[in-house]
Enzyme design. Structure first.
Site, PDB file in Angstrom:
ATOM      1  N   ARG A 275      39.246  35.892  29.259  1.00 18.01           N
ATOM      2  CA  ARG A 275      39.552  37.311  29.529  1.00 18.01           C
ATOM      3  C   ARG A 275      40.445  37.867  28.432  1.00 18.01           C
ATOM      4  NH1 ARG A 275      40.174  41.150  33.791  1.00 18.01           N
ATOM      5  NH2 ARG A 275      42.280  41.968  34.076  1.00 18.01           N
TER       6      ARG A 275
ATOM      7  N   HIS B 223      40.961  32.749  32.326  1.00 12.58           N
ATOM      8  CA  HIS B 223      41.834  33.853  31.939  1.00 12.58           C
ATOM      9  C   HIS B 223      41.999  33.908  30.421  1.00 12.58           C
ATOM     10  CE1 HIS B 223      43.874  36.884  34.287  1.00 12.58           C
ATOM     11  NE2 HIS B 223      44.840  36.906  33.403  1.00 12.58           N
TER      12      HIS B 223
ATOM     13  N   LYS C  69      41.463  43.700  42.091  1.00  8.18           N
ATOM     14  CA  LYS C  69      42.701  43.682  42.859  1.00  8.18           C
ATOM     15  C   LYS C  69      42.852  44.970  43.655  1.00  8.18           C
ATOM     16  CE  LYS C  69      45.464  40.558  39.998  1.00  8.18           C
ATOM     17  NZ  LYS C  69      46.723  40.406  39.223  1.00  8.18           N
TER      18      LYS C  69
ATOM     19  N   ARG D 159      38.028  38.773  35.847  1.00  7.47           N
ATOM     20  CA  ARG D 159      38.799  37.664  36.400  1.00  7.47           C
ATOM     21  C   ARG D 159      37.839  36.656  37.026  1.00  7.47           C
ATOM     22  NH1 ARG D 159      41.262  42.470  38.068  1.00  7.47           N
ATOM     23  NH2 ARG D 159      43.352  42.844  37.181  1.00  7.47           N
TER      24      ARG D 159
ATOM     25  N   TYR E 138      47.657  43.329  24.494  1.00  8.84           N
ATOM     26  CA  TYR E 138      46.595  42.898  23.597  1.00  8.84           C
ATOM     27  C   TYR E 138      46.684  43.598  22.247  1.00  8.84           C
ATOM     28  CZ  TYR E 138      44.805  40.917  27.872  1.00  8.84           C
ATOM     29  OH  TYR E 138      44.682  40.194  29.031  1.00  8.84           O
TER      30      TYR E 138
ATOM     31  N   HIS F  78      42.906  47.006  34.895  1.00 12.50           N
ATOM     32  CA  HIS F  78      44.365  47.082  34.951  1.00 12.50           C
ATOM     33  C   HIS F  78      44.792  48.398  35.604  1.00 12.50           C
ATOM     34  CE1 HIS F  78      44.963  44.092  31.393  1.00 12.50           C
ATOM     35  NE2 HIS F  78      44.903  43.474  32.555  1.00 12.50           N
TER      36      HIS F  78
END
Length: 367
Positions: A316, A313, A243, A219, A348, A339
């Site tokens: 990404r 992004h 995150k 990110r 994806y 994730h």
């Protein structure tokens, strides 16, 4: 009261005292107990203020007065005003999170939002670059990574009615160099001679930034938050804080290694100053590169290379899709991207399938 970046005091002062206290306590819970990011806290608290404001208009004076019908009425009102499915899903999640917390805290006799159905958000397939387009993007700074002698960088966007084509090494400043040279971002004004060295450093930084974004799929906030010590040159990995303050190690390849080495040895010393500290990527004034400027850098080089509108992004998304296209394991890609759920990575696989179908339709004689 101590809480991270919620910014809610000015937005909920009109609520009854009991409601205001609940908002503040909930914000503190999200930031300090749940360890949510400042962005998530702001979004959830804004949704809660909207919900409680709606509840007050329906006759509620304190959190204990909330009922399932009030929550459903609020969500229905959001839908009638044209809220996107993703926004409705987030608001429902905020209501459920608050209701569960309020019940555990004794503010609600029951978890009134437990039966609340969460609107299913439509997941649109992300737009990704082809491998050759991604290569063109990361190689755009300085025409292959070598700054032009005059400090050439990004040419200005060409007007729709223009009849001439700007040369590959147009005398314009990169987006971030404008702040150092005084030129407007993206302008085609030649770089002053005394700023040529700084602009060359910016080009080296931009090349390293683009290479690392595409190589790692990280990110933009993660990459801008990197320190020099987060790069392990021997193992060719970076240590990323993602995150929820979850740390992960992500590998990168030789092109990124060469770009980072050149930036650190030649470019970064030119921009480094008192405000640089240990930041890996620096702005033109020597401070840590801000994600907003990094987004402008990516978008500007995509425009220069004649590519579709691209964001960090988007790089990404492209990195994840190209990994899967190349045979990477889905769980490995999940770990690389950071994730928390495999479901976030599975989108994806749909992108790759769409690309496979498109290739089949184009190439198979009986498609």
């Amino acid at each position: 009261m101590s809480r991270r970046g919620t910014g809610t005091r000015a937005t909920h002062q009109a609520l009854p005292p009991a409601m205001r206290d609940a908002v503040d306590e909930f914000a503190t819970h999200l930031a300090q107990v749940r360890n949510r990011s400042a962005h998530t806290v702001r979004a959830y608290v804004a949704d809660l203020v909207s919900l409680l404001d709606h509840a007050v208009r329906m006759g509620c004076a304190e959190p204990a007065d909330l009922e399932l019908g009030v929550l459903r009425s609020w969500l229905a009102k959001q839908r009638t005003t044209g809220a996107a499915h993703s926004s409705s899903a987030r608001r429902a999640a905020a209501a459920r999170t608050f209701s569960g917390w309020a019940h555990r805290s004794g503010l609600l006799a029951t978890d009134v939002a437990a039966p609340l159905a969460t609107p299913k958000a439509r997941r649109e397939l992300p737009v990704v670059l082809r491998a050759d387009q991604a290569a063109a993007l990361v190689e755009a700074p300085g025409g292959g990574g070598t700054p032009a002698p005059d400090g050439a960088g990004l040419p200005a966007p060409r007007p729709e009615a223009a009849t001439t084509t700007l040369p590959a090494a147009a005398t314009a400043t990169p987006p971030d160099a404008a702040s150092a040279t005084g030129a407007a971002p993206g302008s085609a004004t030649a770089t002053p001679p005394e700023a040529a060295t700084t602009t060359g450093a910016v080009l080296l930084r931009d090349r390293a930034l683009l290479e690392l974004l595409y190589a790692t799929g990280a990110r933009i906030s993660e990459v801008c938050g990197l320190d020099v010590t987060d790069v392990d040159h021997g193992r060719r990995v970076i240590r990323v804080l993602g995150k929820g303050n979850r740390e992960r190690t992500v590998p990168y390849g030789l092109p990124a290694q060469r770009a980072i080495d050149r930036w650190l040895t030649v470019g970064r010393p030119e921009l480094a100053g008192a405000a640089s500290d240990r930041a890996l990527f620096l702005g033109a004034r020597g401070g840590r590169l801000h994600p907003t400027m990094a987004r402008r850098i990516v978008a500007g080089y995509a425009r220069t290379a004649g590519l579709p509108p691209t964001s960090p992004h988007g790089l990404r998304h492209s990195a994840a899709t190209h990994l899967l296209d190349g045979g990477a394991d889905l769980r490995a890609v999940q770990e690389l991207l950071g994730h928390a759920s495999l479901a976030s990575t599975q989108i994806y696989t749909h992108v790759s399938m769409e690309r496979l179908r498109a290739a089949y339709r184009q190439a198979h004689p009986r498609a």
